[in-house]
Scaffold this motif. Structure first.
Motif, PDB file in Angstrom:
ATOM      1  N   UNK A  76       2.712  15.645  -6.109  1.00  0.00           N
ATOM      2  CA  UNK A  76       1.967  14.486  -6.614  1.00  0.00           C
ATOM      3  C   UNK A  76       2.954  13.450  -7.124  1.00  0.00           C
ATOM      4  N   UNK A  77       2.768  12.189  -6.711  1.00  0.00           N
ATOM      5  CA  UNK A  77       3.710  11.143  -7.118  1.00  0.00           C
ATOM      6  C   UNK A  77       2.927   9.975  -7.729  1.00  0.00           C
TER       7      UNK A  77
ATOM      8  N   UNK B  90     -12.411   6.810  -1.274  1.00  0.00           N
ATOM      9  CA  UNK B  90     -11.285   7.322  -2.058  1.00  0.00           C
ATOM     10  C   UNK B  90     -10.348   8.056  -1.105  1.00  0.00           C
ATOM     11  N   UNK B  91      -9.075   8.056  -1.468  1.00  0.00           N
ATOM     12  CA  UNK B  91      -8.038   8.503  -0.539  1.00  0.00           C
ATOM     13  C   UNK B  91      -7.186   9.606  -1.131  1.00  0.00           C
ATOM     14  N   UNK B  92      -6.823  10.561  -0.248  1.00  0.00           N
ATOM     15  CA  UNK B  92      -5.746  11.483  -0.587  1.00  0.00           C
ATOM     16  C   UNK B  92      -4.684  11.281   0.491  1.00  0.00           C
ATOM     17  N   UNK B  93      -3.491  10.923   0.041  1.00  0.00           N
ATOM     18  CA  UNK B  93      -2.427  10.574   0.991  1.00  0.00           C
ATOM     19  C   UNK B  93      -1.276  11.556   0.829  1.00  0.00           C
ATOM     20  N   UNK B  94      -0.828  12.093   1.976  1.00  0.00           N
ATOM     21  CA  UNK B  94       0.371  12.952   1.978  1.00  0.00           C
ATOM     22  C   UNK B  94       1.420  12.255   2.821  1.00  0.00           C
TER      23      UNK B  94
ATOM     24  N   UNK C 240      -6.953   6.443  -5.279  1.00  0.00           N
ATOM     25  CA  UNK C 240      -5.893   6.998  -4.438  1.00  0.00           C
ATOM     26  C   UNK C 240      -5.218   8.157  -5.173  1.00  0.00           C
ATOM     27  N   UNK C 241      -5.057   9.280  -4.462  1.00  0.00           N
ATOM     28  CA  UNK C 241      -4.207  10.367  -4.944  1.00  0.00           C
ATOM     29  C   UNK C 241      -3.068  10.489  -3.942  1.00  0.00           C
ATOM     30  N   UNK C 242      -1.827  10.482  -4.433  1.00  0.00           N
ATOM     31  CA  UNK C 242      -0.688  10.383  -3.523  1.00  0.00           C
ATOM     32  C   UNK C 242       0.267  11.570  -3.706  1.00  0.00           C
TER      33      UNK C 242
ATOM     34  N   UNK D 196       0.246   2.248  -4.478  1.00  0.00           N
ATOM     35  CA  UNK D 196      -0.642   2.226  -3.312  1.00  0.00           C
ATOM     36  C   UNK D 196      -2.032   1.727  -3.707  1.00  0.00           C
ATOM     37  N   UNK D 197      -2.490   2.170  -4.879  1.00  0.00           N
ATOM     38  CA  UNK D 197      -3.814   1.736  -5.338  1.00  0.00           C
ATOM     39  C   UNK D 197      -3.823   0.207  -5.521  1.00  0.00           C
ATOM     40  N   UNK D 198      -2.761  -0.298  -6.122  1.00  0.00           N
ATOM     41  CA  UNK D 198      -2.654  -1.732  -6.364  1.00  0.00           C
ATOM     42  C   UNK D 198      -2.614  -2.489  -5.014  1.00  0.00           C
TER      43      UNK D 198
END
Ligand code: DP6
Length: 361
Positions: A81-82, A107-111, A73-75, A89-91
């Motif tokens: 970026x946080x 795999x995720x990119x979340x905005x 996850x990239x958030x 979120x990954x957990x």
């Protein structure tokens, strides 16, 4: 519905792993009868009932693609970026791979962004976790077609949102929502919320909630710690019983439209929530002098005008003013004339009962 409905081991991609983007906007909610105290896993000690809000929302875009090295996850929160949200979120995703086995393949990119200022001291877990849960259910349904039934879709979204944050279970529907078992409502459950809007008097369905921002600081005691302190609170058992009774009473009141009775339950619930904090070990206090000043002014205003304005609180110093649409001008004047000195620089947020989440993409 039992746990088994929500856990489907067949939900993984057998051939191509897809790429896609889903966007949900989901609201916060304000509890009329409070959830305070839980048992594993994220199950409430008593039922709670809430109004879903309209303007206080989180918008979350979830982009997904085949995982290069397992679930990732990239958030980005409000454009930046946080890392803290990213880890949480990954957990969270890792914890729910029994519900959505396909998470391991993506795999995720979340905005994500909130409509309310980050520093306002408004809890965003309900809107944030519900938006995320709705997005995961949309991935499931878009690719597996297993949640075409609207009831199933929102029940699962509520179940998943609950695992992220209890109060988020109530944010997946508009109007009035109950989460937690009570014999008074058929079909309700500790596992997910259900809407009860069909049984609500029209006066309550366009109620206003003006959120007075008394203090913008970060929460001193997290909800997680607050809930856990209920385990040894000497008044806990009585409190859980009272909340169960109040949930049944408030549903009757919401049906009848009786605003006087509404005030009695809602204000008592808010003060009892804070009384539980004050009687925990260690004890703590989340109200500020401004909170009490505002409450006293509300009592006076109600005595003077007979307008059924009431307050509720969540786990912080901010005051939610609840009132009928027809009284909005008088209440606005009251805020401007008498409450301004107690507000932080962020002032207040005007909100009202809303229709629930919306899928944007
Ligand atoms: C006071 O839902 O924030 O707002 O399940 O630990 O995420 P977690 O707690 P959370 O607790 C909300 C508490 C409350 C009352 C309510 O919304 O019912």
């Amino acid at each position: 519905m039992q746990h088994s409905f929500f856990e489907n081991p067949e939900l993984y991609f057998k051939n191509d792993i897809p790429t896609g983007k889903i966007v949900w906007k989901s609201p916060s909610n304000i509890a009329l009868v409070k959830y305070w105290g839980k048992r594993p896993v994220q199950l409430p000690m008593n039922p709670s009932v809430s109004f879903t809000l309209n303007n206080s929302v989180t918008e979350t875009a979830v982009e997904y693609s085949p995982a290069k090295k397992g679930l990732n996850v990239t958030f980005y929160f409000e454009g930046k970026r946080n890392v803290s949200f990213e880890e949480k979120t990954k957990k969270f995703f890792e914890n729910i791979t029994n519900i959505f086995p396909f998470l391991n393949q993506l795999e995720f990119t979340i905005h994500s962004k909130n409509s309310f200022p980050h520093s306002a001291g408004i809890a965003s877990s309900a809107s944030g976790m519900s938006a995320l849960a709705l997005a995961l259910c949309s991935i499931e349904n878009d690719h597996f077609g297993t949640l075409n039934n609207e009831n199933d879709f929102f029940r699962k979204a509520s179940y998943v949102a609950r695992l992220g944050s209890g109060s988020a279970a109530r944010s997946v529907y508009g109007g009035v929502v109950i989460w937690g078992e009570t014999s008074a409502v058929p079909g309700n459950s500790d596992l997910y919320g259900i809407p009860v809007t069909g049984n609500v008097h029209k006066d309550f369905l366009n109620y206003h909630d003006t959120i007075l921002l008394v203090d913008s600081g970060q929460k001193k005691v997290s909800s997680r710690v607050g809930h856990s302190l209920m385990e040894n609170n000497p008044y806990a058992k009585t409190r859980f019983k009272q909340a169960s009774e109040n949930s049944v009473k408030i549903l009757d009141i919401l049906k009848s439209g009786d605003k006087e009775d509404f005030i009695k339950i809602v204000e008592s619930e808010a003060l009892t929530l804070h009384a539980m904090m004050m009687t925990s070990n260690p004890y703590y206090l989340l109200m500020k002098p401004g909170t009490l000043n505002i409450i006293e002014n509300i009592f006076e205003f109600r005595n003077e005008t007979g307008i059924p304005l009431c307050f509720t609180l969540d786990a912080g110093p901010n005051v939610h003013l609840l009132y009928p649409d027809e009284n909005s001008e008088s209440v606005n004047n009251f805020i401007n004339d008498r409450l301004k000195p107690y507000l932080s620089q962020n002032g207040f947020i005007k909100d009202n009962v809303g229709n629930g989440p919306e899928r944007l993409i």
